[in-house]
Design a protein around this motif. Sequence first.
Motif, mmCIF file in Angstrom:
data_model
loop_
_atom_site.group_PDB
_atom_site.id
_atom_site.type_symbol
_atom_site.label_atom_id
_atom_site.label_comp_id
_atom_site.label_asym_id
_atom_site.label_seq_id
_atom_site.Cartn_x
_atom_site.Cartn_y
_atom_site.Cartn_z
ATOM 1 N N LEU A 11 0.831 -1.203 0.000
ATOM 2 C CA LEU A 11 0.000 0.000 0.000
ATOM 3 C C LEU A 11 0.867 1.257 0.000
ATOM 4 O O LEU A 11 0.665 2.166 -0.822
ATOM 5 N N THR A 12 1.832 1.336 0.903
ATOM 6 C CA THR A 12 2.657 2.545 0.990
ATOM 7 C C THR A 12 3.603 2.675 -0.197
ATOM 8 O O THR A 12 3.817 3.779 -0.695
ATOM 9 N N SER A 200 -6.604 -3.320 -1.776
ATOM 10 C CA SER A 200 -7.779 -4.174 -1.583
ATOM 11 C C SER A 200 -7.855 -5.243 -2.662
ATOM 12 O O SER A 200 -8.158 -6.414 -2.381
ATOM 13 N N VAL A 201 -7.601 -4.853 -3.908
ATOM 14 C CA VAL A 201 -7.606 -5.816 -5.012
ATOM 15 C C VAL A 201 -6.543 -6.893 -4.775
ATOM 16 O O VAL A 201 -6.785 -8.086 -4.978
ATOM 17 N N LYS A 202 -5.373 -6.471 -4.346
ATOM 18 C CA LYS A 202 -4.298 -7.431 -4.072
ATOM 19 C C LYS A 202 -4.713 -8.414 -2.969
ATOM 20 O O LYS A 202 -4.483 -9.632 -3.081
ATOM 21 N N ALA A 203 -5.330 -7.902 -1.911
ATOM 22 C CA ALA A 203 -5.774 -8.786 -0.822
ATOM 23 C C ALA A 203 -6.805 -9.790 -1.317
ATOM 24 O O ALA A 203 -6.772 -10.970 -0.930
ATOM 25 N N MET A 204 -7.707 -9.365 -2.176
ATOM 26 C CA MET A 204 -8.728 -10.263 -2.709
ATOM 27 C C MET A 204 -8.103 -11.370 -3.543
ATOM 28 O O MET A 204 -8.513 -12.524 -3.478
ATOM 29 N N LEU A 334 -5.577 4.343 6.215
ATOM 30 C CA LEU A 334 -5.537 3.682 4.903
ATOM 31 C C LEU A 334 -5.749 2.181 5.057
ATOM 32 O O LEU A 334 -6.510 1.570 4.298
ATOM 33 N N ARG A 335 -5.096 1.582 6.053
ATOM 34 C CA ARG A 335 -5.299 0.146 6.286
ATOM 35 C C ARG A 335 -6.744 -0.138 6.692
ATOM 36 O O ARG A 335 -7.352 -1.106 6.227
ATOM 37 N N SER A 336 -7.303 0.724 7.531
ATOM 38 C CA SER A 336 -8.691 0.539 7.968
ATOM 39 C C SER A 336 -9.645 0.606 6.791
ATOM 40 O O SER A 336 -10.599 -0.190 6.696
ATOM 41 N N LEU A 337 -9.427 1.544 5.891
ATOM 42 C CA LEU A 337 -10.273 1.658 4.704
ATOM 43 C C LEU A 337 -10.182 0.407 3.838
ATOM 44 O O LEU A 337 -11.204 -0.102 3.361
ATOM 45 N N ALA A 338 -8.968 -0.062 3.606
ATOM 46 C CA ALA A 338 -8.799 -1.261 2.779
ATOM 47 C C ALA A 338 -9.478 -2.466 3.432
ATOM 48 O O ALA A 338 -10.101 -3.286 2.753
#
Length: 387
Positions: A11-12, A200-204, A334-338
Amino acid sequence: MTRLNIDTEYLTDTLEKLLHIPSPTGYTDNVVRFVSKELLKFGLDVELTRRGAIKAVRKGKRPEGARAIVSHLDTLGSQVKWLKANGRVSLVPIGHWSARFAEGARATVFTRKGGYRGTILPLKASGHTFNEEVDTQPVAWDNVEMRIDALSLTQNDLFRLGVEIGDIVAIDPLPEFMENGYIVSRHLDNKAGVAVMLASVKAMKDQKAVTPVDIHFLFTIAEEVGVGAASILTHDVASMIAIDNGTTAPGQNSDEFGVTIAMADQTGPFDYHLTKKMAELCIENDIRYQKDIFKFYRSDSASAIVAGADVRTSLITFGIDASHGYERIHLHALRSLAELVTAYVVSPVQIKRDFEEHAPLDGFTRQNVGEAEQELAVDLEEKFDDR
């Protein structure tokens, strides 16, 4: 819990790369290419509108009632308004931001001959010459000019360099990623939202997430000038979550930590049921959140509604200090949003009626009322049915 684990290093790193790609509204081709390549890495098919807005659909169990997640790629900037006799150029802003934050900025003007570096300065920039007038001159775009770092002492020199009225000027972001999680930079609005979406896409993909409906990941290119998601949304989308910044300022409830859920902006309240679901998902997934209302603010979702899209909308934000200036956010938000995005996309569809664009009264939503009002509403509905 349904939230997925987020790769904060990705993310960062992605946010830093995005910040270093100039993308004021009207000059977004390069950032569109970067984001499209990231989406292709994650196995998504990418479609672009004629001007470059991105749609990437991740297939779910059914296409009807699709969900959309949207952020904008464009940032603030400026354009050349006039070629001045002193070899400098006057400017007009792209998007709404104060000349107070333009003063002293390093920038690049993109001309037909290439980019030239320069500095945006107040007209009275030398304290040795103007003394206290440096501090008393008004703050306005008419009171700044761009000094180009090339031999440019006359208007003819500007002609020779290829500088023309309308040339786009990109403002340096000057990002700083601090060990305590704070991130300071220009253009975090909304490069940070884009980074959240990509994470988010990467996590999915990494965690093989299955979604009940198709998920449309949308990236717009003209939100800062009010266009937003007006032209990228398709009729199969039933709900849309916009990701943008929430303003941490006196009189506001936004926070640099956790998710700030917007209840309304200058176009009015966001969808009651979708916004309620965002808060419930935060509670169920132990995601810190707060709510806020923005009086002088509109987002991608607002432009879609104004354009006539019949879609439920919600706005989830990262708290940002000094919006449209030297902005500051925190990685926690940012992490919370993702995490919230991933929890939302895998969550069950509660309003099945939204699978259709038009449907009868059966299955239509209800909103909470008090006990007495609830009994009255039921009585009236039964009487209406009897008739």
